[in-house]
Design a protein around this motif. Sequence first.
Motif, PDB file in Angstrom:
ATOM      1  N   ALA A 129       0.808  -1.144   0.194  1.00  0.00           N
ATOM      2  CA  ALA A 129      -0.008   0.423   0.408  1.00  0.00           C
ATOM      3  C   ALA A 129       0.107   1.704   0.149  1.00  0.00           C
ATOM      4  CB  ALA A 129      -0.839  -0.017   1.099  1.00  0.00           C
ATOM      5  N   ALA A 130       1.897   1.601   0.634  1.00  0.00           N
ATOM      6  CA  ALA A 130       2.977   2.418   0.796  1.00  0.00           C
ATOM      7  C   ALA A 130       4.061   2.777  -0.154  1.00  0.00           C
ATOM      8  CB  ALA A 130       3.716   2.509   1.931  1.00  0.00           C
ATOM      9  N   GLY A 131       4.157   1.757  -0.963  1.00  0.00           N
ATOM     10  CA  GLY A 131       4.995   1.745  -2.034  1.00  0.00           C
ATOM     11  C   GLY A 131       7.014   2.057  -1.549  1.00  0.00           C
ATOM     12  N   TRP A 132       7.122   2.267  -0.120  1.00  0.00           N
ATOM     13  CA  TRP A 132       8.113   2.176   0.043  1.00  0.00           C
ATOM     14  C   TRP A 132       8.462   2.386   2.296  1.00  0.00           C
ATOM     15  CZ3 TRP A 132      11.887   6.209   2.160  1.00  0.00           C
ATOM     16  CH2 TRP A 132      12.410   6.029   2.386  1.00  0.00           C
ATOM     17  N   ILE A 133       9.268   1.697   1.792  1.00  0.00           N
ATOM     18  CA  ILE A 133       9.604   1.186   3.439  1.00  0.00           C
ATOM     19  C   ILE A 133      10.891   1.923   3.770  1.00  0.00           C
ATOM     20  CG2 ILE A 133       9.389   0.564   5.806  1.00  0.00           C
ATOM     21  CD1 ILE A 133       6.898  -1.145   4.674  1.00  0.00           C
ATOM     22  N   CYS A 134      11.362   2.785   4.410  1.00  0.00           N
ATOM     23  CA  CYS A 134      12.584   3.303   4.680  1.00  0.00           C
ATOM     24  C   CYS A 134      12.847   1.833   5.054  1.00  0.00           C
ATOM     25  CB  CYS A 134      12.346   4.476   6.098  1.00  0.00           C
ATOM     26  SG  CYS A 134      14.377   5.294   6.075  1.00  0.00           S
ATOM     27  N   PRO A 135      14.309   1.952   4.933  1.00  0.00           N
ATOM     28  CA  PRO A 135      15.277   0.070   5.550  1.00  0.00           C
ATOM     29  C   PRO A 135      15.821   1.095   6.474  1.00  0.00           C
ATOM     30  CG  PRO A 135      16.530   1.403   3.679  1.00  0.00           C
ATOM     31  CD  PRO A 135      15.408   1.873   3.749  1.00  0.00           C
ATOM     32  N   ASP A 136      15.781   1.950   7.084  1.00  0.00           N
ATOM     33  CA  ASP A 136      16.776   2.855   8.688  1.00  0.00           C
ATOM     34  C   ASP A 136      15.727   2.859   9.234  1.00  0.00           C
ATOM     35  OD1 ASP A 136      18.986   2.773   7.108  1.00  0.00           O
ATOM     36  OD2 ASP A 136      18.770   5.190   6.760  1.00  0.00           O
ATOM     37  N   CYS A 137      14.377   3.097   9.648  1.00  0.00           N
ATOM     38  CA  CYS A 137      13.192   3.746  10.516  1.00  0.00           C
ATOM     39  C   CYS A 137      12.095   2.806  10.142  1.00  0.00           C
ATOM     40  CB  CYS A 137      13.135   5.398  10.677  1.00  0.00           C
ATOM     41  SG  CYS A 137      11.759   4.974   9.393  1.00  0.00           S
ATOM     42  N   GLY A 138      11.845   2.132   8.983  1.00  0.00           N
ATOM     43  CA  GLY A 138      10.783   1.017   8.748  1.00  0.00           C
ATOM     44  C   GLY A 138       9.413   2.387   8.729  1.00  0.00           C
ATOM     45  N   ARG A 139       9.268   3.110   8.631  1.00  0.00           N
ATOM     46  CA  ARG A 139       8.371   3.950   8.029  1.00  0.00           C
ATOM     47  C   ARG A 139       7.653   3.704   6.771  1.00  0.00           C
ATOM     48  NH1 ARG A 139       9.394  10.008   9.991  1.00  0.00           N
ATOM     49  NH2 ARG A 139       7.258  10.063   9.253  1.00  0.00           N
ATOM     50  N   ALA A 140       6.883   3.696   6.487  1.00  0.00           N
ATOM     51  CA  ALA A 140       6.163   3.451   5.572  1.00  0.00           C
ATOM     52  C   ALA A 140       6.207   4.482   4.221  1.00  0.00           C
ATOM     53  CB  ALA A 140       4.538   2.359   5.321  1.00  0.00           C
ATOM     54  N   PHE A 141       6.264   5.199   3.298  1.00  0.00           N
ATOM     55  CA  PHE A 141       5.597   5.993   2.626  1.00  0.00           C
ATOM     56  C   PHE A 141       5.450   6.043   0.746  1.00  0.00           C
ATOM     57  CE2 PHE A 141       8.940   7.153   5.498  1.00  0.00           C
ATOM     58  CZ  PHE A 141       8.524   8.323   6.123  1.00  0.00           C
ATOM     59  N   LYS A 142       4.301   6.732   0.240  1.00  0.00           N
ATOM     60  CA  LYS A 142       4.052   6.341  -0.294  1.00  0.00           C
ATOM     61  C   LYS A 142       4.737   6.334  -2.145  1.00  0.00           C
ATOM     62  CE  LYS A 142      -1.268   8.182  -0.283  1.00  0.00           C
ATOM     63  NZ  LYS A 142      -1.836   8.833   0.133  1.00  0.00           N
ATOM     64  N   LYS A 143       6.082   7.569  -2.258  1.00  0.00           N
ATOM     65  CA  LYS A 143       6.996   7.759  -2.542  1.00  0.00           C
ATOM     66  C   LYS A 143       8.489   7.189  -2.201  1.00  0.00           C
ATOM     67  CE  LYS A 143       5.249  12.310  -3.884  1.00  0.00           C
ATOM     68  NZ  LYS A 143       5.470  14.070  -3.492  1.00  0.00           N
ATOM     69  N   LYS A 144       8.842   6.863  -3.365  1.00  0.00           N
ATOM     70  CA  LYS A 144      10.670   6.135  -2.769  1.00  0.00           C
ATOM     71  C   LYS A 144      10.899   6.834  -2.971  1.00  0.00           C
ATOM     72  CE  LYS A 144      13.088   2.849  -4.686  1.00  0.00           C
ATOM     73  NZ  LYS A 144      13.217   1.232  -5.294  1.00  0.00           N
ATOM     74  N   ASN A 145      12.134   6.641  -1.635  1.00  0.00           N
ATOM     75  CA  ASN A 145      12.917   7.160  -1.080  1.00  0.00           C
ATOM     76  C   ASN A 145      12.529   8.910  -0.428  1.00  0.00           C
ATOM     77  OD1 ASN A 145      15.605   5.405  -1.765  1.00  0.00           O
ATOM     78  ND2 ASN A 145      15.168   5.917  -3.497  1.00  0.00           N
ATOM     79  N   GLN A 146      11.036   8.903  -0.400  1.00  0.00           N
ATOM     80  CA  GLN A 146      10.324   9.892   0.449  1.00  0.00           C
ATOM     81  C   GLN A 146      12.065  10.575   1.842  1.00  0.00           C
ATOM     82  OE1 GLN A 146       6.530  10.175   1.232  1.00  0.00           O
ATOM     83  NE2 GLN A 146       7.121  11.598   2.602  1.00  0.00           N
ATOM     84  N   SER A 147      11.612  11.861   1.408  1.00  0.00           N
ATOM     85  CA  SER A 147      12.346  12.525   3.234  1.00  0.00           C
ATOM     86  C   SER A 147      12.014  12.728   3.661  1.00  0.00           C
ATOM     87  CB  SER A 147      12.556  14.050   2.153  1.00  0.00           C
ATOM     88  OG  SER A 147      13.480  14.634   3.018  1.00  0.00           O
ATOM     89  N   HIS A 148      12.521  12.154   5.382  1.00  0.00           N
ATOM     90  CA  HIS A 148      11.482  12.590   6.212  1.00  0.00           C
ATOM     91  C   HIS A 148      13.036  12.122   7.441  1.00  0.00           C
ATOM     92  CE1 HIS A 148      12.802   8.366   5.390  1.00  0.00           C
ATOM     93  NE2 HIS A 148      12.421   8.068   6.309  1.00  0.00           N
TER      94      HIS A 148
END
Length: 161
Positions: free
Chosen positions: A24-43
Amino acid sequence: MADREYERNSVEREENAIRKETEAAGWICPDCGRAFKKKNQSHYCGKKPETVDEYIAAQPKSVQPFLKQVRDAIREAIPDAQEKISWSMPTFWKGHNIIHFAGFKNHVGLYPGEEAVKEFSERLKDYKFSKGSIQFPYSKPMPLELIGEIARWSYETGNAH
């Protein structure tokens, strides 16, 4: 035996939930595990910055000089305002939020509010802007005088947002 089966089912349910979240998210940050719609989203992974200095230091080295310039232009324009972090962005405040700014991959975002953008729209034609935000790309010189004028106008008119 029932406890092991319950544990196995719990693990399977958790794995399925993670898989569905990833899809559903499209991308999960490998460092913190948060889910995002855009790949490599800044956070921010982990602790959010508590000061403007921490915010700038957390940005890529190539972006930091632009953020420092914008900060200095706003400081010079409204020296009575206090700096703080609001909405996870550097913010100038005096009884209310006056103006925010933030670093992005290709631009500095300036957030003076809808009325300020309307007031300066003629002078913003060379930039992307919308209801209450302006994008100043790194590929162009930062219009520091204009940024200062927008900040001063926002402060003097009490343009809160």
